[in-house]
Design a protein around this motif. Structure first.
Motif, PDB file in Angstrom:
ATOM      1  N   MET A 136     -64.398  -6.053  -0.234  1.00 22.53           N
ATOM      2  CA  MET A 136     -64.509  -5.034  -1.280  1.00 22.53           C
ATOM      3  C   MET A 136     -64.622  -3.625  -0.700  1.00 22.53           C
ATOM      4  N   GLN A 137     -65.072  -3.527   0.546  1.00 22.50           N
ATOM      5  CA  GLN A 137     -65.235  -2.221   1.199  1.00 22.50           C
ATOM      6  C   GLN A 137     -64.058  -1.872   2.106  1.00 22.50           C
ATOM      7  N   GLU A 138     -63.074  -2.750   2.186  1.00 19.82           N
ATOM      8  CA  GLU A 138     -61.963  -2.578   3.137  1.00 19.82           C
ATOM      9  C   GLU A 138     -60.905  -1.654   2.545  1.00 19.82           C
ATOM     10  N   THR A 139     -61.003  -0.360   2.851  1.00 21.08           N
ATOM     11  CA  THR A 139     -60.114   0.626   2.224  1.00 21.08           C
ATOM     12  C   THR A 139     -58.669   0.529   2.698  1.00 21.08           C
ATOM     13  N   ARG A 140     -58.409  -0.157   3.798  1.00 21.55           N
ATOM     14  CA  ARG A 140     -57.020  -0.268   4.265  1.00 21.55           C
ATOM     15  C   ARG A 140     -56.162  -1.029   3.265  1.00 21.55           C
ATOM     16  N   TRP A 141     -56.780  -1.877   2.448  1.00 19.96           N
ATOM     17  CA  TRP A 141     -56.006  -2.610   1.461  1.00 19.96           C
ATOM     18  C   TRP A 141     -55.488  -1.709   0.344  1.00 19.96           C
ATOM     19  N   ASP A 142     -56.064  -0.498   0.216  1.00 22.82           N
ATOM     20  CA  ASP A 142     -55.647   0.405  -0.857  1.00 22.82           C
ATOM     21  C   ASP A 142     -54.211   0.878  -0.683  1.00 22.82           C
ATOM     22  N   THR A 143     -53.712   0.836   0.537  1.00 24.37           N
ATOM     23  CA  THR A 143     -52.346   1.302   0.797  1.00 24.37           C
ATOM     24  C   THR A 143     -51.422   0.167   1.233  1.00 24.37           C
ATOM     25  N   PRO A 171     -64.562  -2.596 -16.153  1.00 25.32           N
ATOM     26  CA  PRO A 171     -64.649  -1.141 -16.020  1.00 25.32           C
ATOM     27  C   PRO A 171     -63.637  -0.623 -15.002  1.00 25.32           C
ATOM     28  N   ALA A 172     -62.977   0.464 -15.340  1.00 25.75           N
ATOM     29  CA  ALA A 172     -61.923   1.000 -14.474  1.00 25.75           C
ATOM     30  C   ALA A 172     -62.432   1.271 -13.058  1.00 25.75           C
ATOM     31  N   ALA A 173     -63.679   1.645 -12.926  1.00 26.05           N
ATOM     32  CA  ALA A 173     -64.228   1.968 -11.610  1.00 26.05           C
ATOM     33  C   ALA A 173     -64.300   0.748 -10.703  1.00 26.05           C
ATOM     34  N   ARG A 174     -64.283  -0.441 -11.284  1.00 29.38           N
ATOM     35  CA  ARG A 174     -64.376  -1.655 -10.475  1.00 29.38           C
ATOM     36  C   ARG A 174     -63.006  -2.177 -10.029  1.00 29.38           C
ATOM     37  N   LEU A 175     -61.946  -1.664 -10.614  1.00 23.98           N
ATOM     38  CA  LEU A 175     -60.621  -2.187 -10.317  1.00 23.98           C
ATOM     39  C   LEU A 175     -60.228  -2.061  -8.842  1.00 23.98           C
ATOM     40  N   PRO A 176     -60.454  -0.926  -8.174  1.00 29.33           N
ATOM     41  CA  PRO A 176     -60.056  -0.837  -6.760  1.00 29.33           C
ATOM     42  C   PRO A 176     -60.711  -1.910  -5.885  1.00 29.33           C
ATOM     43  N   ALA A 177     -61.994  -2.176  -6.108  1.00 28.53           N
ATOM     44  CA  ALA A 177     -62.676  -3.197  -5.313  1.00 28.53           C
ATOM     45  C   ALA A 177     -62.126  -4.578  -5.626  1.00 28.53           C
ATOM     46  N   MET A 178     -61.827  -4.845  -6.897  1.00 29.95           N
ATOM     47  CA  MET A 178     -61.251  -6.131  -7.264  1.00 29.95           C
ATOM     48  C   MET A 178     -59.873  -6.307  -6.639  1.00 29.95           C
ATOM     49  N   ALA A 179     -59.107  -5.218  -6.583  1.00 26.55           N
ATOM     50  CA  ALA A 179     -57.780  -5.278  -5.963  1.00 26.55           C
ATOM     51  C   ALA A 179     -57.896  -5.570  -4.472  1.00 26.55           C
ATOM     52  N   ARG A 180     -58.880  -4.992  -3.817  1.00 22.84           N
ATOM     53  CA  ARG A 180     -59.065  -5.259  -2.391  1.00 22.84           C
ATOM     54  C   ARG A 180     -59.359  -6.738  -2.144  1.00 22.84           C
ATOM     55  N   ILE A 181     -60.194  -7.334  -2.983  1.00 16.83           N
ATOM     56  CA  ILE A 181     -60.491  -8.758  -2.833  1.00 16.83           C
ATOM     57  C   ILE A 181     -59.235  -9.587  -3.044  1.00 16.83           C
ATOM     58  N   GLN A 182     -58.461  -9.230  -4.059  1.00 17.01           N
ATOM     59  CA  GLN A 182     -57.232  -9.980  -4.332  1.00 17.01           C
ATOM     60  C   GLN A 182     -56.277  -9.910  -3.149  1.00 17.01           C
ATOM     61  N   ILE A 183     -56.096  -8.726  -2.599  1.00 14.60           N
ATOM     62  CA  ILE A 183     -55.178  -8.561  -1.472  1.00 14.60           C
ATOM     63  C   ILE A 183     -55.720  -9.271  -0.237  1.00 14.60           C
ATOM     64  N   ALA A 184     -57.023  -9.213  -0.032  1.00 14.75           N
ATOM     65  CA  ALA A 184     -57.623  -9.917   1.103  1.00 14.75           C
ATOM     66  C   ALA A 184     -57.476 -11.428   0.953  1.00 14.75           C
ATOM     67  N   ARG A 185     -57.586 -11.937  -0.260  1.00 17.37           N
ATOM     68  CA  ARG A 185     -57.373 -13.368  -0.498  1.00 17.37           C
ATOM     69  C   ARG A 185     -55.929 -13.744  -0.165  1.00 17.37           C
ATOM     70  N   ASP A 186     -54.991 -12.906  -0.584  1.00 21.01           N
ATOM     71  CA  ASP A 186     -53.584 -13.166  -0.263  1.00 21.01           C
ATOM     72  C   ASP A 186     -53.357 -13.159   1.241  1.00 21.01           C
ATOM     73  N   ALA A 187     -53.999 -12.210   1.934  1.00 21.31           N
ATOM     74  CA  ALA A 187     -53.858 -12.131   3.390  1.00 21.31           C
ATOM     75  C   ALA A 187     -54.397 -13.391   4.060  1.00 21.31           C
ATOM     76  N   SER A 188     -55.506 -13.909   3.546  1.00 21.78           N
ATOM     77  CA  SER A 188     -56.104 -15.119   4.110  1.00 21.78           C
ATOM     78  C   SER A 188     -55.186 -16.319   3.938  1.00 21.78           C
TER      79      SER A 188
END
Length: 278
Positions: free
Chosen positions: A151-158, A181-198
């Protein structure tokens, strides 16, 4: 690549030919070709060979799990199944050390199976079919212990292109019934992308010459332009076959090589329980 159709009734051969033509034209068409669920063995013939075959599912549709079971049996009997990677178990778990006659309890223990999240009654048949065939089943999902860091991995944002990222954010919001809440979406996206990477890394490590790794995950995870395949090097040969109910097909435009149509499910509002009373 050439395809040889099996000796089947004329109507079935015509269907198979239509599938082949659809696949040949898929690069030019706006939508992926669509096959009916009962044509599943023919679909497998058209999408293979591939180093990784991604099977997308709707988690609450038993027909999709039956198709996964059939795919395992079809590939295993031809000695083409190298491994099965499951979203439903965490990366680092494996049945590789178990004998082919291992009990379901032993398999669940090896995969640290969470029956509350993923009912064994749904995924046990596909898992046990692989074990009985002597094929390792590998957990691919991001371990829960790693989610806070993800959730803290900002590299997934790009990691994704702008359009694909917005599509992912929209899908996450839809998946939470529009209540996230819209503010939670970036962190949720990071988890999703990290799951895909795994899952992508697990499948990549399992690739063996002349065989196919079968990767089973939810339909959102397997999309070529914003899911698991975005984490692979270009030399990985993969195909995406995703099952959708007839109600869901209209929304599918990109990211899949072939859509397999399955019958509609009984009407069900998954968001009803989350809505506040009037």
């Amino acid at each position: 690549m050439s395809f040889r159709l099996p000796l089947l009734p004329l109507s079935t051969r015509r269907t198979a030919l239509a599938l082949l033509m659809g696949l040949a034209l898929a690069g030019c068409a706006q939508r992926p070709p669509v096959a009916e669920g009962e044509q599943w063995p023919l679909v497998l013939r058209t999408v293979l060979p591939a180093e990784v075959l991604l099977l997308g599912e709707q988690h609450d549709d038993p027909e999709h799990q039956r198709m996964q079971h059939a795919a395992v049996q079809w590939l295993a009997i031809r000695n083409q199944l190298g491994a099965v990677v499951l979203e439903m178990a965490e990366r680092g778990t494996s049945t590789a050390a178990l004998p082919v006659d291992a009990t379901p309890a032993q398999v669940q223990n090896a995969l640290r199976w969470n029956d509350a999240a993923w009912p064994w009654s749904a995924y046990g048949p596909v898992t046990m079919a692989a074990v009985r065939a002597g094929v390792p089943v590998l957990g691919g999902n991001l371990p829960r212990s790693a989610m806070a860091a993800a959730m803290q991995e900002t590299r997934w944002d790009t990691h994704l292109a702008t359009t694909a990222r917005q599509q992912l954010l929209d899908a996450l919001q839809d998946g939470h019934c529009g209540m996230l809440p819209a503010a939670r979406l970036p962190a949720m996206a990071r988890i999703q992308i990290a799951r895909d990477a795994s899952m992508a890394l697990t499948a990549q490590e399992a690739v063996r010459p002349g065989q196919t790794v079968l990767l089973v995950a939810g339909g959102e995870h397997v999309l070529r332009h914003r899911g698991i395949p975005t984490h692979w090097p270009q030399n990985i040969r993969s195909k995406v076959a995703s099952a959708y109910t007839e109600q869901a097909q209209a929304a599918i435009k990109t990211g899949i090589d072939i859509v397999v149509a399955t019958p509609p499910l009984p009407p069900h509002d998954a968001c009803e329980a989350l809505r506040l009373p009037n």
